[in-house]
Design a protein around this motif. Structure first.
Motif, mmCIF file in Angstrom:
data_model
loop_
_atom_site.group_PDB
_atom_site.id
_atom_site.type_symbol
_atom_site.label_atom_id
_atom_site.label_comp_id
_atom_site.label_asym_id
_atom_site.label_seq_id
_atom_site.Cartn_x
_atom_site.Cartn_y
_atom_site.Cartn_z
ATOM 1 N N ASP A 36 -41.825 -40.011 41.543
ATOM 2 C CA ASP A 36 -42.306 -41.100 40.673
ATOM 3 C C ASP A 36 -41.527 -42.398 40.844
ATOM 4 O OD1 ASP A 36 -44.047 -39.187 39.567
ATOM 5 O OD2 ASP A 36 -42.449 -38.500 38.257
ATOM 6 N N GLY A 80 -48.688 -37.564 42.765
ATOM 7 C CA GLY A 80 -49.694 -38.440 42.169
ATOM 8 C C GLY A 80 -49.240 -39.865 42.205
ATOM 9 N N ARG A 105 -41.538 -38.746 30.953
ATOM 10 C CA ARG A 105 -40.465 -38.511 31.908
ATOM 11 C C ARG A 105 -39.100 -38.740 31.272
ATOM 12 N NH1 ARG A 105 -43.815 -42.144 36.096
ATOM 13 N NH2 ARG A 105 -45.325 -40.580 36.727
HETATM 14 MG MG MG Z 1 -45.416 -37.870 40.079
#
Ligand code: MG
Ligand code: IMO
Length: 422
Positions: free
Chosen positions: A14, A41, A303
């Protein structure tokens, strides 16, 4: 001959790899995914349309760029087809997609196994994305996996029957729901038909492209500290998202690798369990999460957030041979009045740059921080590093100095154009 450029995550995922990939893939003839599956993603916004990519290289949105899913990737056909349809429904084509015949296929029993294993881990759960990633790589290495080539040519029924039978025995043992092989076959044969025309030997495709001077970009997924070998085992993913995975996940030899861009944020974040020394389990962490919209693209989980850790970054730099840093969210960190930067670990009274993925080693390490002035103001219009406020420059200069790798990209805002190319 052109060299292959690589984009890798430097921390726990991320980092905003999508933004750098989006920029570089516009300059590439081919963009390749190498490892992992739809646990990855990234989202991209183009002309007001939002795309969340989990499997397809985002280069698919550039006319003329070939988007390749390499052999190291594990593919959930249902997710891939949904993603392809989403691209098409938004007016783009998927004609330029190519899928490796050696990539392994995720079936429903992998997903159920992932869920069951997490359940059984009880208090020691890894916090996986429950997308079947661990179990499909297990089958690959155990040599009972089903590969894309056999799948689309319908040469997988015998292996599938064996797999469902053995997995069902485990499910039964734990009182978990069992699966009906006939149902799977019916559903998955349709997926196989839809995907058949995209499946090729991508090894030759990539080599031929290299020979003819084409520019290739390898899109890393996940990140160095989630690497099965070099990350914080067992709180890692089941592949090698560091540099080695780029070679084994594509069949591209090491001598063809050119620039290796390590992507990071001006702060840090982590999803799932595992040690995280610079985590801020307090109002600062909460503030970073809100300012940076730190919620998962894949699982929507909030997160864990904290300060940037240069000890960990240095480790990632050395492991991957990173040639340039791409630092995202410089605007976000600049909204805080004061910023801390971890420049060493203190252990038994001694400060060092020694990183370890061993939880016991980390347990009595204390981050050593330097403090920087924040409140950068609006930097989204800065087009060069020189145009940044002195306070932002001081922060970036220090990162460069400690890590010893030049900053090549600076993220200055959410938009596609909010990026300084140094
Ligand atoms: Mg991710
Ligand atoms: P991108 O590409 C952040 C984490 C999971 C979990 C661990 C194992 O978006 O950076 P898995 O489902 O892979 O077996 O889960 O790895 N994880 C990620 N965290 N970003 C990702 O990908 C991740 N892919 C896996 O949260 O802790």
């Amino acid at each position: 001959m052109n060299k292959v450029d690589v984009v890798l995550g430097s921390f726990y995922g991320d980092e905003g790899k999508g933004k750098i990939i989006d920029y570089l893939s516009q300059k590439s003839d081919i963009s390749v995914r190498c490892t992992g599956g739809n646990n990855a993603g990234h989202s991209i916004e183009i002309d007001g349309k939002k795309f969340a990519f989990h499997l397809i290289p985002s280069g698919i949105l550039n006319k003329g760029t070939l988007a390749v899913i390499g052999n190291g990737v594990v593919i959930d056909p249902k997710v891939l087809i949904e993603e392809m349809e989403n691209v098409e429904n938004n007016g783009y084509s998927v004609e330029n997609l190519r899928i490796s015949d050696r990539a392994h296929v995720i079936f429903p029993y992998h997903i159920e196994m992932d869920r069951l294993q997490e359940e059984l881990r009880k208090d020691d759960k890894i916090g996986t994305t429950c997308r079947g990633i661990g179990p499909v790589y297990c089958d690959k290495y155990e040599r009972s996996g089903i590969r894309m080539g056999d799948f689309v040519n319908k040469k997988y029924e015998k292996q599938l029957r064996k797999n469902v039978e053995s997995k069902n025995k485990i499910f039964e043992m734990y009182g978990h729901k069992t699966l009906d092989v006939e149902e799977i076959l019916k559903e998955y044969n349709e997926y196989a038909d839809k995907l058949k025309k995209y499946v090729v030997d991508t090894v030759y495709l990539l080599h031929d492209a290299l020979q003819s001077g084409k520019k290739i970009l390898c899109e890393g997924a996940q990140a160095t500290l989630l690497d099965i070998d070099f990350g914080s085992y067992p709180y890692v993913t089941s592949s090698n998202p560091s540099i080695g995975g780029i070679c084994t996940g594509t069949g591209i030899g090491a001598k063809y690798i050119g620039e290796v861009y390590g992507v990071l944020k001006a702060y840090s974040s982590r999803v799932g369990e595992g040690p995280y020394l610079t985590e801020q389990k307090n109002e600062i962490g909460d503030k970073i999460r809100e300012l940076g919209h730190e919620y998962g693209t894949t699982t929507k989980r909030p997160r864990r957030c904290g300060w940037l850790d240069l000890v960990a970054l240095k480790y990632a730099t050395v492991l991957n041979g990173i040639t340039g840093l791409a630092i995202n969210h410089v605007d976000t960190i600049g909204k805080l009045p004061e910023i801390k930067l971890c420049v060493g670990y203190k252990k038994n009274g001694k400060v060092s740059m020694q990183f370890s993925t061993d939880a016991d080693y980390l347990a009595d390490c204390e981050p050593v921080y330097e403090t920087f002035e924040g409140n950068f103001g609006d930097i989204s219009n800065a087009k060069t590093r020189d145009e940044l406020p002195e306070k932002a420059k001081a922060y970036l200069n220090r990162i460069e100095e400690v890590v010893g790798v030049p900053v090549k990209f600076i993220g200055t805002g959410a938009g596609r154009d909010c990026m300084i190319v140094c």
